[in-house]
Design a protein around this motif. Structure first.
Motif, PDB file in Angstrom:
ATOM      1  N   LEU A 172      21.310   8.527  52.127  1.00 32.67           N
ATOM      2  CA  LEU A 172      22.263   9.479  52.258  1.00 32.67           C
ATOM      3  C   LEU A 172      22.882  10.230  50.959  1.00 32.67           C
ATOM      4  O   LEU A 172      23.066  11.376  50.904  1.00 32.67           O
ATOM      5  N   PHE A 173      23.003   9.450  50.104  1.00 30.02           N
ATOM      6  CA  PHE A 173      23.661   9.951  48.992  1.00 30.02           C
ATOM      7  C   PHE A 173      22.595  10.872  48.309  1.00 30.02           C
ATOM      8  O   PHE A 173      22.959  11.938  47.605  1.00 30.02           O
ATOM      9  N   ILE A 174      21.430  10.493  48.326  1.00 26.31           N
ATOM     10  CA  ILE A 174      20.283  11.265  47.533  1.00 26.31           C
ATOM     11  C   ILE A 174      20.241  12.620  48.365  1.00 26.31           C
ATOM     12  O   ILE A 174      20.164  13.651  47.760  1.00 26.31           O
ATOM     13  N   ALA A 175      20.325  12.418  49.699  1.00 22.47           N
ATOM     14  CA  ALA A 175      20.285  13.705  50.588  1.00 22.47           C
ATOM     15  C   ALA A 175      21.371  14.761  50.153  1.00 22.47           C
ATOM     16  O   ALA A 175      21.391  16.066  49.844  1.00 22.47           O
ATOM     17  N   VAL A 176      22.731  14.037  50.093  1.00 20.17           N
ATOM     18  CA  VAL A 176      24.052  14.919  49.456  1.00 20.17           C
ATOM     19  C   VAL A 176      23.634  15.408  48.174  1.00 20.17           C
ATOM     20  O   VAL A 176      23.889  16.679  47.992  1.00 20.17           O
ATOM     21  N   PHE A 177      23.214  14.701  47.271  1.00 19.46           N
ATOM     22  CA  PHE A 177      22.861  14.987  46.107  1.00 19.46           C
ATOM     23  C   PHE A 177      22.092  16.215  45.945  1.00 19.46           C
ATOM     24  O   PHE A 177      22.074  17.273  45.196  1.00 19.46           O
ATOM     25  N   ILE A 178      20.751  16.094  46.498  1.00 15.33           N
ATOM     26  CA  ILE A 178      19.773  17.286  46.725  1.00 15.33           C
ATOM     27  C   ILE A 178      20.399  18.283  47.226  1.00 15.33           C
ATOM     28  O   ILE A 178      20.276  19.545  46.747  1.00 15.33           O
ATOM     29  N   SER A 179      21.057  18.224  48.249  1.00 17.27           N
ATOM     30  CA  SER A 179      21.866  19.456  49.093  1.00 17.27           C
ATOM     31  C   SER A 179      22.598  20.166  47.950  1.00 17.27           C
ATOM     32  O   SER A 179      22.936  21.302  47.905  1.00 17.27           O
ATOM     33  N   PHE A 180      23.565  19.491  47.188  1.00 20.34           N
ATOM     34  CA  PHE A 180      24.354  19.935  46.267  1.00 20.34           C
ATOM     35  C   PHE A 180      23.382  20.766  45.095  1.00 20.34           C
ATOM     36  O   PHE A 180      23.918  21.714  44.711  1.00 20.34           O
ATOM     37  N   LEU A 181      22.401  19.845  44.636  1.00 15.19           N
ATOM     38  CA  LEU A 181      21.693  20.694  43.798  1.00 15.19           C
ATOM     39  C   LEU A 181      21.017  21.938  44.278  1.00 15.19           C
ATOM     40  O   LEU A 181      20.883  22.810  43.384  1.00 15.19           O
ATOM     41  N   ASN A 182      20.531  21.777  45.457  1.00 11.30           N
ATOM     42  CA  ASN A 182      20.073  23.297  46.160  1.00 11.30           C
ATOM     43  C   ASN A 182      21.080  24.260  46.115  1.00 11.30           C
ATOM     44  O   ASN A 182      20.605  25.283  45.776  1.00 11.30           O
ATOM     45  N   ARG A 183      22.161  23.728  46.593  1.00  7.79           N
ATOM     46  CA  ARG A 183      23.227  24.875  46.800  1.00  7.79           C
ATOM     47  C   ARG A 183      23.651  25.547  45.470  1.00  7.79           C
ATOM     48  O   ARG A 183      24.010  26.748  45.389  1.00  7.79           O
ATOM     49  N   ASN A 184      23.793  24.629  44.489  1.00  3.96           N
ATOM     50  CA  ASN A 184      24.047  25.053  43.067  1.00  3.96           C
ATOM     51  C   ASN A 184      23.057  26.056  42.677  1.00  3.96           C
ATOM     52  O   ASN A 184      22.980  26.922  41.994  1.00  3.96           O
ATOM     53  N   GLU A 185      21.751  25.530  42.958  1.00  2.00           N
ATOM     54  CA  GLU A 185      20.643  26.486  42.409  1.00  2.00           C
ATOM     55  C   GLU A 185      20.791  27.739  43.056  1.00  2.00           C
ATOM     56  O   GLU A 185      20.436  28.830  42.504  1.00  2.00           O
ATOM     57  N   GLU A 186      21.099  27.605  44.321  1.00  2.00           N
ATOM     58  CA  GLU A 186      20.852  28.766  45.171  1.00  2.00           C
ATOM     59  C   GLU A 186      21.938  29.794  44.576  1.00  2.00           C
ATOM     60  O   GLU A 186      22.005  31.192  44.536  1.00  2.00           O
ATOM     61  N   ILE A 187      23.326  29.275  44.020  1.00  2.00           N
ATOM     62  CA  ILE A 187      24.437  30.097  43.608  1.00  2.00           C
ATOM     63  C   ILE A 187      24.051  30.597  42.491  1.00  2.00           C
ATOM     64  O   ILE A 187      24.182  31.964  42.071  1.00  2.00           O
ATOM     65  N   LYS A 188      23.178  29.800  41.603  1.00  2.00           N
ATOM     66  CA  LYS A 188      23.005  30.366  40.295  1.00  2.00           C
ATOM     67  C   LYS A 188      21.833  31.410  40.408  1.00  2.00           C
ATOM     68  O   LYS A 188      21.935  32.663  39.756  1.00  2.00           O
ATOM     69  N   LEU A 189      20.736  31.405  41.268  1.00  2.00           N
ATOM     70  CA  LEU A 189      19.861  32.284  41.715  1.00  2.00           C
ATOM     71  C   LEU A 189      20.579  33.547  42.230  1.00  2.00           C
ATOM     72  O   LEU A 189      20.112  34.709  41.957  1.00  2.00           O
ATOM     73  N   ALA A 190      21.400  33.364  43.022  1.00  2.00           N
ATOM     74  CA  ALA A 190      22.238  34.667  43.576  1.00  2.00           C
ATOM     75  C   ALA A 190      22.966  35.268  42.470  1.00  2.00           C
ATOM     76  O   ALA A 190      23.037  36.432  42.380  1.00  2.00           O
ATOM     77  N   LEU A 191      23.693  34.538  41.662  1.00  2.00           N
ATOM     78  CA  LEU A 191      24.384  35.307  40.531  1.00  2.00           C
ATOM     79  C   LEU A 191      23.227  35.861  39.512  1.00  2.00           C
ATOM     80  O   LEU A 191      23.733  36.893  39.067  1.00  2.00           O
ATOM     81  N   LYS A 192      22.238  35.218  39.400  1.00  2.00           N
ATOM     82  CA  LYS A 192      21.286  35.802  38.460  1.00  2.00           C
ATOM     83  C   LYS A 192      20.713  37.203  38.977  1.00  2.00           C
ATOM     84  O   LYS A 192      20.461  38.295  38.536  1.00  2.00           O
ATOM     85  N   GLU A 193      20.167  37.136  40.390  1.00  2.00           N
ATOM     86  CA  GLU A 193      19.738  38.258  41.083  1.00  2.00           C
ATOM     87  C   GLU A 193      20.895  39.525  41.084  1.00  2.00           C
ATOM     88  O   GLU A 193      20.648  40.668  40.757  1.00  2.00           O
ATOM     89  N   SER A 194      22.011  38.879  41.369  1.00  2.00           N
ATOM     90  CA  SER A 194      23.167  40.022  41.226  1.00  2.00           C
ATOM     91  C   SER A 194      23.423  40.597  39.763  1.00  2.00           C
ATOM     92  O   SER A 194      23.497  41.762  39.704  1.00  2.00           O
ATOM     93  N   GLU A 195      23.289  39.759  39.017  1.00  2.00           N
ATOM     94  CA  GLU A 195      23.234  40.464  37.504  1.00  2.00           C
ATOM     95  C   GLU A 195      22.351  41.075  37.213  1.00  2.00           C
ATOM     96  O   GLU A 195      22.422  42.381  36.435  1.00  2.00           O
ATOM     97  N   GLU A 196      20.994  40.847  37.579  1.00  2.00           N
ATOM     98  CA  GLU A 196      20.090  41.724  37.440  1.00  2.00           C
ATOM     99  C   GLU A 196      20.005  42.907  38.052  1.00  2.00           C
ATOM    100  O   GLU A 196      19.646  44.008  37.789  1.00  2.00           O
ATOM    101  N   ARG A 197      20.508  42.995  39.457  1.00  2.00           N
ATOM    102  CA  ARG A 197      20.750  44.035  40.052  1.00  2.00           C
ATOM    103  C   ARG A 197      21.773  45.004  39.441  1.00  2.00           C
ATOM    104  O   ARG A 197      21.495  46.279  39.320  1.00  2.00           O
ATOM    105  N   TYR A 198      22.904  44.344  39.132  1.00  2.00           N
ATOM    106  CA  TYR A 198      23.920  45.258  38.160  1.00  2.00           C
ATOM    107  C   TYR A 198      23.511  45.855  36.982  1.00  2.00           C
ATOM    108  O   TYR A 198      23.550  46.988  36.776  1.00  2.00           O
ATOM    109  N   ARG A 199      22.536  44.842  36.511  1.00  2.00           N
ATOM    110  CA  ARG A 199      21.936  45.508  35.071  1.00  2.00           C
ATOM    111  C   ARG A 199      21.188  46.729  35.278  1.00  2.00           C
ATOM    112  O   ARG A 199      21.027  47.571  34.630  1.00  2.00           O
TER     113      ARG A 199
END
Length: 499
Positions: A172-199
């Motif tokens: 369960l900890f691994i599942a939560v950990f991977i979920s956190f990493l995925n969410r973090n990655e999604e946020i980074k990707l969204a921020l990157k896409e947003s930054e690229e879009r604004y650029r």
């Protein structure tokens, strides 16, 4: 034992953190071989877990290799789980030899590979997927302990509860950990896409755009460079925005910037004159708003060149000023016309009424001007009017007084003085016209052009109308004409005074 399990589990967490960051690179670099690579990496890590495993019985090892298999199934699917299982089994057989423990490991790994592979493929919900795979590992682990208990009378407690607890909580900890990493990655990707879009929006914008922190430019598009006189936008990076301002505007603009900085939600729009980096002055219209740039507060400025618009506005203002001047000026003499007189008269009347100070009117016209026109012609008559108007204007120029053409050869003036001062001014005007010595041989008054003047002075109040005051001055003029012309006559409401 618990300490060793924690070590085994810590290795697994460290591996997941590194692999999660690595997987995006692998997907991009090896899209067709991604599942194979995932399986091989998890298989190698499974070997490491075995090496750090715990000997619970004579030929049996306890570790988290089964979790490595479900991790491979999650990231790489059925094929990755199969490859991971094959590598782990091959190492188990080669390292520990073919024995009962190796055979049992082969069976449980094979079952886990098949079940986890199907679960990863068929179950779409993230949490259900992990729970089902963890339950599978717990069932396989429990079967191992029951088998050992039945065949060798090994105790189930406390080893089995501890192991199962680690598998459940660890999974369960691994599942939560991977979920956190995925969410973090999604946020980074969204921020990157947003930054690229604004650029992209910034770069393609027809307006100049730059971002600055505390006045230092951090980001600028090509249009900003063009508008501010640089060959490339990167030449703007690091410049202080106040170096671009007209020196006369720096102090005012800095104060405005300080005020703007304290109100973070405002959007300010201004027009300013700037000195481009190539030395050319340019009018810019800009708006600035507060944004977050690279996780810190910054200001985005959007601007465009309005030099042509400003030039058009200046020309329009000049044209309007000229048009207004023409509308209030007499076309022949160039002095103010009757329309402007009425505007000024109303203004001065209200000011004198409010301050209870005297106001005087002076009305005059050229004596026997019709005879002048008959004798010398209308062109000379127009010339005479111009000369007289210019002379009177110069006579009144040293005061706050005002003179306008009232109509034909008649003129009217306004003086901020009492009756004595008005009479002095009127007499001065009369003499200045006579001193011109403009010939008028047939006037019957004098051989030169003369004028007759009517004067009226009063302190405006509610009992007297503006029109009445003009009428009184006109009556004084009429009396001056009856009395022989070339003279000043003052009209008083109670009695008349002659000069």
């Amino acid at each position: 034992m618990i300490k060793d399990l924690f070590l085994n589990f810590s290795l697994f967490i460290f591996f997941l953190f590194g692999f999660h960051r690595l997987q995006n690179i692998l997907r991009q670099k090896l899209p067709n071989k991604f599942q194979i690579v995932v399986g091989m990496i998890h298989g190698i890590f499974g070997i490491i877990l075995i090496l750090f495993g715990i000997h619970v019985f004579e030929i049996n090892i306890l570790d988290f290799r089964q979790l490595a298999i479900i991790s491979a199934a999650y990231f790489g699917g059925f094929r990755a789980a199969i490859i991971t299982g094959m590598i782990i089994v091959a190492f188990r057989l080669s390292y520990f030899g073919i024995n009962e423990g190796s055979i049992f490991a082969f069976i449980t790994i094979s079952i886990n590979v098949i079940v986890s592979g199907f679960i990863s493929k068929l179950v779409k919900n993230y949490w259900f997927k992990w729970i089902y795979m963890i339950l599978c590992v717990m069932i396989l682990s429990s079967s191992f302990f029951f088998y050992q208990h039945i065949k060798y009378s090994h105790q189930l407690f406390p080893i089995m509860p501890i192991c199962e607890s680690f598998i459940l909580m660890g999974g369960l900890f691994i599942a939560v950990f991977i979920s956190f990493l995925n969410r973090n990655e999604e946020i980074k990707l969204a921020l990157k896409e947003s930054e690229e879009r604004y650029r992209s929006l910034i770069e393609t914008s027809p307006d100049g755009i730059f971002v600055h922190k505390n006045g230092i430019i951090m980001l600028a598009n090509e249009k900003a460079g063009t508008l501010l006189g640089t060959e490339k936008s990167k030449d703007l990076i690091g410049l202080n925005i106040f170096h671009l301002l007209d020196p006369n505007l720096k102090s005012k603009s800095f104060d405005s910037f300080e005020i703007f900085s304290h109100f973070r939600d405002t959007i300010v729009q201004k027009d300013n004159n700037y000195t481009r980096l190539d030395g050319k002055a340019v009018d810019l219209s800009f708006s600035e708003s507060n944004i977050i740039y690279e996780t810190k507060e910054a200001t985005m400025v959007v601007f465009r060149d309005i030099s042509e618009q400003k030039n058009t506005e200046r020309k329009l203002q000049q044209a309007n000023k000229l048009l207004h001047q023409l509308s209030i000026s007499d076309g022949l003499t160039g002095i103010p016309n009757r329309r402007y007189f009425e505007e000024m008269y109303k203004l001065k009347w209200e000011e004198a009424q409010a301050s209870q100070k005297p106001l005087s009117l002076i009305i005059f016209d050229i004596d026997f001007f019709k005879k002048f026109n008959d004798s010398y012609g209308h062109l000379e008559g127009d010339k005479c009017l111009k000369i007289v108007a210019n002379t009177v204007s110069k006579t009144l120029d040293i005061t706050s007084d005002f003179c306008a053409r009232f109509g034909g050869e008649e003129f009217i003036g306004i003086c901020d003085t009492d009756e004595k001062g008005a009479c002095i001014i009127a007499e001065k005007i009369r003499k200045s016209v006579l001193d011109l010595k403009l010939p008028n041989m047939n006037s019957g008054v004098n051989q030169f052009v003369t004028i007759s003047i009517g004067v009226m002075s009063l302190v405006p109040n509610l009992s007297i109308k503006m029109e009445d005051a003009v009428d009184y001055a006109d009556k004084a003029l009429y009396t001056a004409k009856l009395n022989g012309r070339n003279q000043v006559h003052f009209y008083h409401i109670d009695n008349e005074i002659f000069i």
